[in-house]
Design an enzyme around this catalytic site. Structure first.
Site, PDB file in Angstrom:
ATOM      1  N   VAL A   1       0.684  -1.272   0.138  1.00  0.00           N
ATOM      2  CA  VAL A   1       0.074   0.134   0.016  1.00  0.00           C
ATOM      3  C   VAL A   1       0.988   1.339   0.019  1.00  0.00           C
ATOM      4  CG1 VAL A   1      -1.731   1.144   1.129  1.00  0.00           C
ATOM      5  CG2 VAL A   1      -1.991  -1.347   1.021  1.00  0.00           C
TER       6      VAL A   1
ATOM      7  N   GLU B   1     -10.716   6.089   5.774  1.00  0.00           N
ATOM      8  CA  GLU B   1     -11.741   5.644   5.088  1.00  0.00           C
ATOM      9  C   GLU B   1     -11.245   4.227   4.341  1.00  0.00           C
ATOM     10  OE1 GLU B   1     -14.856   7.532   3.683  1.00  0.00           O
ATOM     11  OE2 GLU B   1     -15.200   5.403   3.360  1.00  0.00           O
TER      12      GLU B   1
ATOM     13  N   GLY C   1      -2.787 -13.736  -5.944  1.00  0.00           N
ATOM     14  CA  GLY C   1      -2.403 -12.536  -5.044  1.00  0.00           C
ATOM     15  C   GLY C   1      -3.306 -11.772  -4.261  1.00  0.00           C
TER      16      GLY C   1
ATOM     17  N   ASP D   1     -10.277 -11.124  10.063  1.00  0.00           N
ATOM     18  CA  ASP D   1     -10.017  -9.601   9.387  1.00  0.00           C
ATOM     19  C   ASP D   1     -11.505  -9.018   9.207  1.00  0.00           C
ATOM     20  OD1 ASP D   1      -8.456  -8.252   6.978  1.00  0.00           O
ATOM     21  OD2 ASP D   1     -10.483  -8.488   6.212  1.00  0.00           O
TER      22      ASP D   1
ATOM     23  N   LYS E   1     -13.244  -5.362  10.914  1.00  0.00           N
ATOM     24  CA  LYS E   1     -13.865  -4.078  10.026  1.00  0.00           C
ATOM     25  C   LYS E   1     -15.454  -4.029  10.618  1.00  0.00           C
ATOM     26  CE  LYS E   1     -11.087  -5.206   6.108  1.00  0.00           C
ATOM     27  NZ  LYS E   1     -11.198  -6.183   5.147  1.00  0.00           N
TER      28      LYS E   1
HETATM   29  N1  NAP Z   1      -3.039  -4.850   0.792  1.00  0.00           N
HETATM   30  C1  NAP Z   1      -4.159  -4.425   0.585  1.00  0.00           C
HETATM   31  O1  NAP Z   1      -4.865  -4.371  -0.401  1.00  0.00           O
HETATM   32  C2  NAP Z   1      -4.880  -3.484   1.554  1.00  0.00           C
HETATM   33  C3  NAP Z   1      -6.073  -3.117   1.523  1.00  0.00           C
HETATM   34  C4  NAP Z   1      -6.647  -2.216   2.357  1.00  0.00           C
HETATM   35  C5  NAP Z   1      -5.908  -1.710   3.704  1.00  0.00           C
HETATM   36  N2  NAP Z   1      -4.744  -2.383   3.803  1.00  0.00           N
HETATM   37  C6  NAP Z   1      -3.994  -2.148   4.957  1.00  0.00           C
HETATM   38  O2  NAP Z   1      -2.973  -1.530   4.775  1.00  0.00           O
HETATM   39  C7  NAP Z   1      -1.648  -1.755   5.690  1.00  0.00           C
HETATM   40  C8  NAP Z   1      -0.540  -2.044   4.820  1.00  0.00           C
HETATM   41  O3  NAP Z   1      -0.656  -3.264   4.075  1.00  0.00           O
HETATM   42  P1  NAP Z   1       0.331  -3.666   3.194  1.00  0.00           P
HETATM   43  O4  NAP Z   1      -0.211  -4.819   2.398  1.00  0.00           O
HETATM   44  O5  NAP Z   1       1.086  -2.627   2.358  1.00  0.00           O
HETATM   45  O6  NAP Z   1       1.556  -4.495   4.272  1.00  0.00           O
HETATM   46  P2  NAP Z   1       2.772  -4.684   3.801  1.00  0.00           P
HETATM   47  O7  NAP Z   1       3.120  -4.923   2.379  1.00  0.00           O
HETATM   48  O8  NAP Z   1       3.280  -5.817   4.747  1.00  0.00           O
HETATM   49  O9  NAP Z   1       3.771  -3.551   4.208  1.00  0.00           O
HETATM   50  C9  NAP Z   1       3.998  -3.089   5.454  1.00  0.00           C
HETATM   51  C10 NAP Z   1       5.169  -1.716   5.561  1.00  0.00           C
HETATM   52  O10 NAP Z   1       5.118  -1.653   6.869  1.00  0.00           O
HETATM   53  C11 NAP Z   1       6.513  -1.545   7.193  1.00  0.00           C
HETATM   54  N3  NAP Z   1       6.586  -1.934   8.780  1.00  0.00           N
HETATM   55  C12 NAP Z   1       6.035  -3.080   9.122  1.00  0.00           C
HETATM   56  N4  NAP Z   1       6.469  -3.253  10.343  1.00  0.00           N
HETATM   57  C13 NAP Z   1       6.975  -2.106  10.722  1.00  0.00           C
HETATM   58  C14 NAP Z   1       7.793  -1.512  11.924  1.00  0.00           C
HETATM   59  N5  NAP Z   1       7.845  -2.435  13.011  1.00  0.00           N
HETATM   60  N6  NAP Z   1       8.480  -0.389  11.858  1.00  0.00           N
HETATM   61  C15 NAP Z   1       8.702   0.013  10.673  1.00  0.00           C
HETATM   62  N7  NAP Z   1       8.110  -0.214   9.587  1.00  0.00           N
HETATM   63  C16 NAP Z   1       7.420  -1.345   9.546  1.00  0.00           C
HETATM   64  C17 NAP Z   1       7.287  -2.614   6.421  1.00  0.00           C
HETATM   65  O11 NAP Z   1       8.753  -2.284   6.220  1.00  0.00           O
HETATM   66  P3  NAP Z   1       9.605  -3.245   5.319  1.00  0.00           P
HETATM   67  O12 NAP Z   1       9.262  -2.826   3.924  1.00  0.00           O
HETATM   68  O13 NAP Z   1      10.958  -2.777   5.604  1.00  0.00           O
HETATM   69  O14 NAP Z   1       9.121  -4.551   5.438  1.00  0.00           O
HETATM   70  C18 NAP Z   1       6.458  -2.301   5.042  1.00  0.00           C
HETATM   71  O15 NAP Z   1       7.042  -1.191   4.204  1.00  0.00           O
HETATM   72  C19 NAP Z   1      -2.368  -2.555   6.495  1.00  0.00           C
HETATM   73  O16 NAP Z   1      -2.761  -2.116   7.446  1.00  0.00           O
HETATM   74  C20 NAP Z   1      -3.369  -3.225   5.592  1.00  0.00           C
HETATM   75  O17 NAP Z   1      -4.577  -3.703   6.370  1.00  0.00           O
HETATM   76  C21 NAP Z   1      -4.139  -3.104   2.963  1.00  0.00           C
END
Ligand code: NAP
Length: 441
Positions: free
Chosen positions: A43, A155, A212, A226, A230
């Site tokens: 994201v 949102e 994916g 999950d 929500k």
């Molecule tokens: N994926 C979706 O379609 C989607 C849709 C709606 C909402 N969301 C929400 O968006 C959020 C992010 O999702 P995502 O899929 O992008 O997750 P992700 O790919 O796992 O990315 C998480 C990011 O946060 C960083 N991070 C994690 N723990 C950390 C820590 N302790 N200290 C500093 N940085 C940290 C990670 O760093 P590194 O890169 O160094 O590992 C990575 O850059 C979540 O809350 C998810 O529920 C996601």
């Protein structure tokens, strides 16, 4: 202080451009909105890319988004996002950079909670996609934002591609509701929809992972956890009630068999991963799990990764259907939240509606869609269920199973009756809630 100078510039521009965009005014330049980005994963990277790509269209709204600093877990990881921003793994270095808005896309409760608190405490507006954070601490963070006169927007945390939370938050009279029924997890809905082609739960899950849609560890999706997070966000917004997601009764998807999906279709309905809650005072009836929806239900045709919600609003039911997740749609919603914050004339702090703790969370009563495996005669099964006050509106043998739709009954009564059927006939049973258009009762 610098933060407020920038924001004021943006607001002045916005105030002066109700008809003309800033680019239409000679000598008027969009203000830079400096963004602190927490997380550069799926994201966060999509957000950084979109902020760059959308900068010319947002200039007409009076601002240009610039990611000024990003916090990650590992600074040595290679990143596809092209960023001129500082990338750090150190909280102090992140907060040393002056920013106008913080966008949180870390996931999980910690360290997101500590970092968001710190930002709000300093009066920095926060936009987040993190449902776990908002489900666990949304009310407390909203109160903190209000005290500090700043904004908290989420949102993207629930049905990311359908912007309805903010609309309802601003409109407390229309948002008065007695319940919600929703499909809140696209992965689960994709799995159940794929099973209509006849495959098993395991095969559909593997398919979702290959495309994916499902995480390598899909347990949060398929267990319903999950969706429960929500659902608690929706219960707070529409019912003004606080509930721990862990208190919501869950049924996982693994109990659904391909034959159940085919039988549901033969019964003019569909099995969907349904989250529902209804409230009365501080008592909540809620459940997350696979449910039979009659074909006329607004959510029965919501298929694949699409999400949907029906809000039983006091002034009539309202239904929203659209993309639930995906990095690009989530990034767009995050950036729209940022855009709203920087172009508002006055900071819109979270509403001050009183919120109470839920005193009880129980499973709702419903009609039931039953599967009974074995050779027992349908008429014997109907008689036995009837002796417990459970009347079947439809009952049919399909191969080695009998499927039935029943009248309304509490969970305890249906299970007692099914135990009795099993003891008398040997038929093993599974029961799914069956919901018609008026799902709440
Ligand atoms: N994926 C979706 O379609 C989607 C849709 C709606 C909402 N969301 C929400 O968006 C959020 C992010 O999702 P995502 O899929 O992008 O997750 P992700 O790919 O796992 O990315 C998480 C990011 O946060 C960083 N991070 C994690 N723990 C950390 C820590 N302790 N200290 C500093 N940085 C940290 C990670 O760093 P590194 O890169 O160094 O590992 C990575 O850059 C979540 O809350 C998810 O529920 C996601």
């Amino acid at each position: 202080l610098e933060r407020f100078v920038v924001t004021t510039t943006v607001l002045d521009l916005a105030a002066g451009t109700s008809v003309l965009g800033s680019e239409d005014i000679p000598g008027c330049h969009p203000a830079t909105c400096r963004i602190g980005l927490l997380g550069l994963g799926n994201v966060g990277s999509a957000f950084a890319r979109l902020a760059r790509e959308a900068s010319s269209s947002l200039a007409s709204r009076g601002f240009t988004p610039v990611v000024a600093t990003a916090l990650v877990r590992s600074v040595t990881r290679e990143r596809s996002a092209q960023l001129s921003a500082q990338i750090t793994d150190d909280h102090e270095t992140f907060f040393a950079e002056p920013v106008d808005v913080i966008v949180e896309a870390l996931g999980g409760v910690e360290p997101a909670y500590t970092l968001v608190r710190r930002a709000l405490d300093r009066g920095i507006p926060v936009v987040t996609a993190n449902k776990s954070l908002i489900a666990a601490h949304g009310d407390e963070l909203a109160r903190l934002a209000r005290r500090r006169g700043t904004a908290l927007r989420y949102e993207a945390a629930c049905i990311a591609g359908v912007p309805f939370l903010g609309t309802f938050e601003r409109r407390s009279l229309v948002a008065r509701a007695s319940g919600v029924t929703a499909i809140l997890n696209g992965t689960s809905n994709y799995i159940l929809t794929t099973m209509t082609r006849g495959g098993s739960f395991e095969a559909a899950l593997a398919d979702a992972q290959r495309l994916g849609y499902a995480e390598p560890d899909p347990s949060m999706d398929v267990s319903g956890a999950d969706a429960a997070e929500k659902l608690t966000i929706l219960i707070r917004l529409f019912g003004r009630l606080l509930v721990d997601p862990a208190a919501i009764p869950l049924d996982g998807l693994a109990s659904v068999e391909a034959d159940d999906i085919a039988a549901a279709a033969a019964f003019d309905g569909a099995i969907r991963p349904v989250s529902r809650a209804a409230w009365d005072g501080t008592a909540i009836r809620a459940h997350v799990g696979p449910a039979f929806l009659t074909g006329t239900h607004a959510l029965a045709r919501v298929a694949g990764v699409t999400n949907g919600v029906v809000i039983d609003a006091e002034r009539g039911a309202q239904c929203y259907i659209g993309p639930g997740a995906g990095p690009d749609v989530t990034a767009a919603t995050l950036l729209d939240d940022v855009s709203e914050i920087v172009t508002e004339r006055r900071v819109r702090t979270p509403p001050s509606d009183a919120v109470s703790a839920a005193t009880a969370v129980t499973r709702p009563d419903s009609a039931w869609f039953l599967r009974l495996t074995g050779t027992a005669r349908p008429s014997d099964i109907a008689d036995l269920l009837g002796s417990y006050g459970i009347w079947c509106t439809r009952l049919e043998r399909r191969g080695d199973r009998v499927y039935a739709l029943t009248c309304h009954a509490g969970q305890a009564r249906i299970h007692t009756a099914l135990d009795a059927v099993q003891a008398a006939t040997g038929a093993a049973a599974a029961a799914f809630p069956a919901l018609a258009e008026e799902a709440q009762s």
